[in-house]
Scaffold this active site. Structure first.
Site, PDB file in Angstrom:
ATOM      1  N   ASP A  46       0.833  -1.201   0.000  1.00 42.47           N
ATOM      2  CA  ASP A  46       0.000   0.000   0.000  1.00 42.47           C
ATOM      3  C   ASP A  46       0.870   1.254   0.000  1.00 42.47           C
ATOM      4  O   ASP A  46       0.362   2.373  -0.071  1.00 42.47           O
ATOM      5  CB  ASP A  46      -1.005   0.006   1.157  1.00 42.47           C
ATOM      6  N   SER A  47       2.189   1.064   0.017  1.00 48.61           N
ATOM      7  CA  SER A  47       3.129   2.160  -0.234  1.00 48.61           C
ATOM      8  C   SER A  47       2.866   2.815  -1.579  1.00 48.61           C
ATOM      9  O   SER A  47       3.317   3.940  -1.829  1.00 48.61           O
ATOM     10  CB  SER A  47       4.571   1.643  -0.189  1.00 48.61           C
ATOM     11  N   ASP A  85      -0.787  -6.213   0.182  1.00 48.94           N
ATOM     12  CA  ASP A  85      -1.226  -5.599   1.435  1.00 48.94           C
ATOM     13  C   ASP A  85      -2.742  -5.483   1.510  1.00 48.94           C
ATOM     14  O   ASP A  85      -3.401  -5.118   0.522  1.00 48.94           O
ATOM     15  CB  ASP A  85      -0.655  -4.186   1.552  1.00 48.94           C
ATOM     16  N   LYS A 114      -0.896  -9.395   3.455  1.00 52.68           N
ATOM     17  CA  LYS A 114      -0.159  -8.867   4.603  1.00 52.68           C
ATOM     18  C   LYS A 114      -1.018  -7.872   5.343  1.00 52.68           C
ATOM     19  O   LYS A 114      -1.707  -7.051   4.729  1.00 52.68           O
ATOM     20  CB  LYS A 114       1.149  -8.198   4.160  1.00 52.68           C
ATOM     21  N   GLU A 116      -1.061  -5.326   9.113  1.00 46.48           N
ATOM     22  CA  GLU A 116      -0.209  -4.711  10.123  1.00 46.48           C
ATOM     23  C   GLU A 116      -0.704  -4.992  11.533  1.00 46.48           C
ATOM     24  O   GLU A 116      -1.904  -5.025  11.799  1.00 46.48           O
ATOM     25  CB  GLU A 116      -0.140  -3.192   9.900  1.00 46.48           C
ATOM     26  N   GLU A 181       9.694  -3.869  10.472  1.00 50.67           N
ATOM     27  CA  GLU A 181      10.058  -2.577   9.891  1.00 50.67           C
ATOM     28  C   GLU A 181      10.570  -1.617  10.955  1.00 50.67           C
ATOM     29  O   GLU A 181       9.921  -1.402  11.978  1.00 50.67           O
ATOM     30  CB  GLU A 181       8.853  -1.952   9.176  1.00 50.67           C
TER      31      GLU A 181
END
Length: 263
Positions: A46-47, A85, A114, A116, A181
């Protein structure tokens, strides 16, 4: 036609001590090029909200965005394992998470999703439905409004111990991979050595089982300032492909990240 790598292949790489290489990818052209160089994993992150769409954070990225970009990447690869993501607020309950994960796997053709944080209930539910899951601890970009800034996580011992416990819980819940991260290298080493699943670092030192960077950061392009833990691999390369190969080889040989790129 090459057979795509599986999560089992990545686990076997950890077991034999072979570093796992990963880069973000958002479109078919870069997907084909990255795949050609032998990179093991492509993360449709999602970057993209920041490096492709121009937002200041990842929060505006939608499920439709993620499915679209995952499909673009999936169509062009042959070997690399593909993770996508789950974007902000797309996994607020187990059922919603499962519905959105299904979109990424069915329509986006990703092999793993993925998410978070230590969302143990969510991870367990997804795994029970047959969805491969990658966890993500340390700096959580989707929580930027709570964190206040993009900074190192786990420096205090209590925070480090919480992260170690969360990592174990994610593994026990069925997560097949874990991204760390912006955490101290010593903590990342500790977590990597304790887990049986592969641990992929970004700003987490050289002792993780693999490394991931944002593609645009390591190519030194775009509007976002390159973070300290990244490296401009275009400096000594004559082209993009050579820069990606240099990154791939540096990770495989444990030559990246160096102390300069670690905390």
């Amino acid at each position: 036609m090459l057979k795509p790598l599986s999560v089992t292949d990545l686990t076997a790489m950890k077991q034999r001590g072979e570093k796992i290489t990963c880069l973000t990818a958002y479109d078919a052209s870069f997907s084909a090029l990255i795949d050609k160089t032998g990179i093991d994993v492509m993360l449709v992150g999602d970057s993209l909200g920041m490096v492709v769409q121009g937002h200041g954070t990842t929060l505006p990225v939608t499920m439709n965005d993620m499915v679209y970009h995952a499909r673009c990447v999936s169509k062009a690869r042959q070997r690399a394992f593909i993770i996508a993501d789950l974007p902000f607020m797309s996994y607020i309950t187990p059922v919603i998470a499962a519905q959105n994960a299904a979109r990424l796997l069915q329509d986006g053709e990703a092999q793993m999703v993925k998410l978070e944080g230590a969302r143990i209930e969510i991870v367990s539910f997804l795994v029970d439905q047959g969805v491969p899951v990658c966890g993500h601890l340390g700096l959580l970009p989707q929580s930027i409004n709570q964190l206040g800034s993009y900074k190192i996580q786990g420096k205090e011992r209590a925070d480090a111990e919480k992260m170690i416990a969360d990592a174990h819980e994610l593994e026990q819940a069925g997560a097949g991979l874990l991204v760390l991260e912006c955490v101290p290298a010593a903590l990342a080493k500790e977590i990597s050595s304790q887990l049986t699943i592969p641990v992929i670092g970004i700003g987490a030192g050289v002792d993780c089982d693999g490394q991931v960077l944002v593609l645009y950061d390591m190519l030194d392009i775009g509007t976002v300032k390159r973070p300290r833990f990244s490296k401009n691999f275009m400096c000594d390369a004559v082209g993009i492909e050579e820069a990606i190969v240099a990154y791939h080889q540096a990770v495989k040989r444990s030559q990246f990240p160096t102390l300069e790129h670690s905390f």
